[in-house]
Enzyme design. Sequence first.
Site, PDB file in Angstrom:
ATOM      1  N   SER A  64       0.829  -1.208   0.000  1.00  0.00           N
ATOM      2  CA  SER A  64       0.000   0.000   0.000  1.00  0.00           C
ATOM      3  C   SER A  64       0.864   1.258   0.000  1.00  0.00           C
ATOM      4  O   SER A  64       2.016   1.258   0.443  1.00  0.00           O
ATOM      5  CB  SER A  64      -0.906   0.022   1.238  1.00  0.00           C
ATOM      6  OG  SER A  64      -1.712  -1.121   1.270  1.00  0.00           O
TER       7      SER A  64
HETATM    8  N1  SAM Z   1      -0.552  -4.893   4.287  1.00  0.00           N
HETATM    9  C1  SAM Z   1       0.092  -5.138   3.045  1.00  0.00           C
HETATM   10  C2  SAM Z   1       1.460  -4.515   2.960  1.00  0.00           C
HETATM   11  O1  SAM Z   1       1.860  -3.779   3.885  1.00  0.00           O
HETATM   12  O2  SAM Z   1       2.174  -4.802   1.985  1.00  0.00           O
HETATM   13  C3  SAM Z   1      -0.797  -4.692   1.898  1.00  0.00           C
HETATM   14  C4  SAM Z   1      -1.075  -5.821   0.996  1.00  0.00           C
HETATM   15  S1  SAM Z   1      -2.225  -5.721  -0.294  1.00  0.00           S
HETATM   16  C5  SAM Z   1      -2.825  -4.103  -0.422  1.00  0.00           C
HETATM   17  C6  SAM Z   1      -3.591  -6.684   0.379  1.00  0.00           C
HETATM   18  C7  SAM Z   1      -3.276  -8.128   0.648  1.00  0.00           C
HETATM   19  O3  SAM Z   1      -4.487  -8.761   1.096  1.00  0.00           O
HETATM   20  C8  SAM Z   1      -2.810  -8.939  -0.563  1.00  0.00           C
HETATM   21  O4  SAM Z   1      -1.548  -9.484  -0.297  1.00  0.00           O
HETATM   22  C9  SAM Z   1      -3.871 -10.026  -0.719  1.00  0.00           C
HETATM   23  O5  SAM Z   1      -3.353 -11.270  -1.153  1.00  0.00           O
HETATM   24  C10 SAM Z   1      -4.418 -10.119   0.706  1.00  0.00           C
HETATM   25  N2  SAM Z   1      -5.751 -10.729   0.822  1.00  0.00           N
HETATM   26  C11 SAM Z   1      -6.829 -10.594   0.023  1.00  0.00           C
HETATM   27  N3  SAM Z   1      -7.859 -11.342   0.505  1.00  0.00           N
HETATM   28  C12 SAM Z   1      -7.407 -11.949   1.630  1.00  0.00           C
HETATM   29  C13 SAM Z   1      -7.980 -12.842   2.575  1.00  0.00           C
HETATM   30  N4  SAM Z   1      -9.239 -13.265   2.492  1.00  0.00           N
HETATM   31  N5  SAM Z   1      -7.224 -13.257   3.600  1.00  0.00           N
HETATM   32  C14 SAM Z   1      -5.933 -12.859   3.749  1.00  0.00           C
HETATM   33  N6  SAM Z   1      -5.324 -12.013   2.879  1.00  0.00           N
HETATM   34  C15 SAM Z   1      -6.054 -11.565   1.843  1.00  0.00           C
END
Ligand code: SAM
Length: 211
Positions: A61
């Site tokens: 993000s």
């Molecule tokens: N917090 C992260 C960072 O600091 O890099 C941001 C990562 S990205 C914006 C959102 C993440 O949510 C992705 O890696 C995606 O795979 C994960 N995601 C989506 N649905 C999910 C779920 N049901 N359970 C766990 N992770 C999930």
Amino acid sequence: MGRFDIERKEMVELLRSRGISNETVLEAMAKVERHRFVNQTFIDNAYKDIALPINSDQTISQPYTVAFMTQALEPKKEMKVLEIGTGSGYQAAVLATIGCRVYSVERHLSLVTSARKIFDQLKLRILVKAGDGTIGWGEFAPYDGIIVTAGSPSMPEPLVNQLAEGGRIVIPIGTKSNQQIVVGKKNKDTLHTTVYDGFKFVPLIGKSGWN
Ligand code: SAM
């Protein structure tokens, strides 16, 4: 001095000028080396205020979004926080640097593996597992704070159930193309919410998210 020290300082000043005022959050973001969490291809852009691609077609993000969501969580030392969407691990590292006890769930195993490697290198107190975070992580509930870093169609009920009395949840909710950040505070089993516009996230995919 490290190669990116000046750029990291400038990033923090930019966050301050954009309205982030919680010094604990700003201090943590001044410490955590974002360049460790981005793909090497994009390392020169690590301290620009932009989201960047990571593996598994996901993103780290934008720093402003991380700062905004972390500030909205009102984090304190020893607060028990559940993060859904570990991704690169950067958001979890910011929370752990503040002193929170962080539990983080990610649906892509390869991202869990790479984030865990960085957490170990940095000796950060973060427990991370692969799975569907929309059902939370019951084993360690309740949590004082829950932060969801992917966009959900609605408020996942299992997460609200795993939130402690007085706890806060910060989660983007909306359509797949446009979300608002919802900040909910649990008070006597009722969630009191405030909504903030103008954010964009990858979708939260799972049982209580998008199919
Ligand atoms: N917090 C992260 C960072 O600091 O890099 C941001 C990562 S990205 C914006 C959102 C993440 O949510 C992705 O890696 C995606 O795979 C994960 N995601 C989506 N649905 C999910 C779920 N049901 N359970 C766990 N992770 C999930």
